[in-house]
Write a protein that holds these residues in place. Structure first.
Motif, short mmCIF file in Angstrom:
data_model
loop_
_atom_site.label_atom_id
_atom_site.label_comp_id
_atom_site.label_asym_id
_atom_site.label_seq_id
_atom_site.Cartn_x
_atom_site.Cartn_y
_atom_site.Cartn_z
N ARG A 191 0.90 -1.23 -0.14
CA ARG A 191 -0.24 -0.04 -0.08
C ARG A 191 0.93 1.32 0.10
O ARG A 191 0.36 2.35 -0.59
CB ARG A 191 -1.01 0.00 1.24
CG ARG A 191 -1.98 -1.23 1.05
CD ARG A 191 -2.90 -1.10 1.95
NE ARG A 191 -3.92 -2.17 1.90
CZ ARG A 191 -4.17 -3.30 2.84
NH1 ARG A 191 -3.44 -3.33 3.88
NH2 ARG A 191 -4.94 -4.17 2.46
N ASP A 192 2.00 1.31 0.61
CA ASP A 192 2.96 2.36 0.63
C ASP A 192 3.55 2.46 -1.04
O ASP A 192 3.67 3.71 -1.31
CB ASP A 192 4.19 2.05 1.57
CG ASP A 192 3.81 2.10 3.12
OD1 ASP A 192 2.75 2.80 3.21
OD2 ASP A 192 4.65 1.88 3.70
N LEU A 193 3.77 1.53 -1.55
CA LEU A 193 4.38 1.57 -2.77
C LEU A 193 3.21 2.03 -3.56
O LEU A 193 3.60 2.75 -4.82
CB LEU A 193 4.92 0.27 -3.30
CG LEU A 193 6.04 -0.29 -2.60
CD1 LEU A 193 6.10 -1.91 -2.86
CD2 LEU A 193 7.14 0.46 -3.06
N VAL A 194 1.85 1.85 -3.65
CA VAL A 194 0.88 2.15 -4.44
C VAL A 194 0.73 4.00 -4.38
O VAL A 194 0.73 4.74 -5.06
CB VAL A 194 -0.43 1.58 -4.11
CG1 VAL A 194 -1.62 2.34 -4.76
CG2 VAL A 194 -0.36 0.21 -4.68
N ALA A 195 0.91 4.17 -2.88
CA ALA A 195 0.86 5.65 -2.46
C ALA A 195 1.97 6.49 -3.16
O ALA A 195 1.75 7.74 -3.55
CB ALA A 195 0.76 6.11 -0.87
N ALA A 196 3.10 6.00 -3.12
CA ALA A 196 4.65 6.46 -3.78
C ALA A 196 4.38 6.83 -5.24
O ALA A 196 4.90 7.57 -5.67
CB ALA A 196 5.68 5.75 -3.31
#
Length: 223
Positions: A191-196
């Motif tokens: 989910r962090d990677l999607v936000a990034a």
């Protein structure tokens, strides 16, 4: 972007593009600021020198272009560079996307002959030949790794994994969501990677790189 391209092309090569379709993230509702737009043109004729000049002049760096002539590869462009030779592949996945999840800007909806078995075989081969070396490369570095490289490898294997399992083509963000549900121990980092990818100020750490490697390795082991 695509409308401006078609307007420019129509002015210098009337009737060349009898159909135009958007594929990729824009067609899947996952287009992010700064992302390229993927446009597929079905040409009404084999392009002559004037047609090629018109295609080259209309191309912009933000547009990834694939031309088809009777369903076969034609000219193409990427990162602002135009290629008159038909050296790109018309893959089963591209044809599947055109049939199932493209946005048609002009002409009839695509109806290309492609089977689910052909799509699955291509995805399995692509995982081994293209994505496995990249997963291994990301695994070989220390620390968080290069942000753009980690984000590129983060989503590709999961998209292929989902297509193999279901026949459905999904966006990068949706693939990450599906993988997070399947492997919940990786959910936070994914989910962090999607936000990034959306441009949010997420600091990527070694844990994110390791999650990308773990996801890619699990996908490769599962198929």
């Amino acid at each position: 972007m695509s409308e401006a391209f078609l307007t420019s092309l129509d002015g210098s090569a009337p009737g060349l593009a009898h159909a135009a379709h958007v594929v990729g993230s824009a067609a899947l509702g996952d287009h992010q600021p700064g992302s390229d737009l993927d446009l597929v043109l079905e040409l009404s004729r084999a392009p002559g020198p004037d047609d090629l000049a018109a295609l080259a002049a209309a191309l912009t760096p933000e547009l990834d272009l694939v031309c088809l002539v009777g369903g076969e590869p034609g000219p193409w462009g990427r990162d602002g560079a135009f290629h008159a030779d038909a050296t790109h592949d018309v893959t089963p996945v591209l044809l599947h996307q055109l049939n199932r999840c493209s946005t048609t800007l002009r002409g009839p909806r695509p109806r290309f002959a492609v089977t689910r078995d052909e799509v699955e075989r291509y995805c399995r081969r692509n995982l081994v030949e293209y994505w496995r070396p990249l997963v291994e490369l990301v695994a070989s570095v220390t620390g968080p790794g290069r942000r753009d490289g980690v984000l590129w490898v983060a989503f590709g294997p999961a998209r292929q994994w989902h297509t193999i399992r279901t026949g459905e083509v999904v966006s990068k963000s949706r693939a990450a969501e599906l993988a997070a549900g399947h492997w919940p121990d990786l959910a936070g980092e994914l989910r962090d990677l999607v936000a990034a990818r959306r441009g949010e100020p997420v600091e990527l750490t070694s844990a994110h790189r390791e999650a990308v490697v773990a996801l890619g390795s699990r996908v490769l082991a599962s198929v």
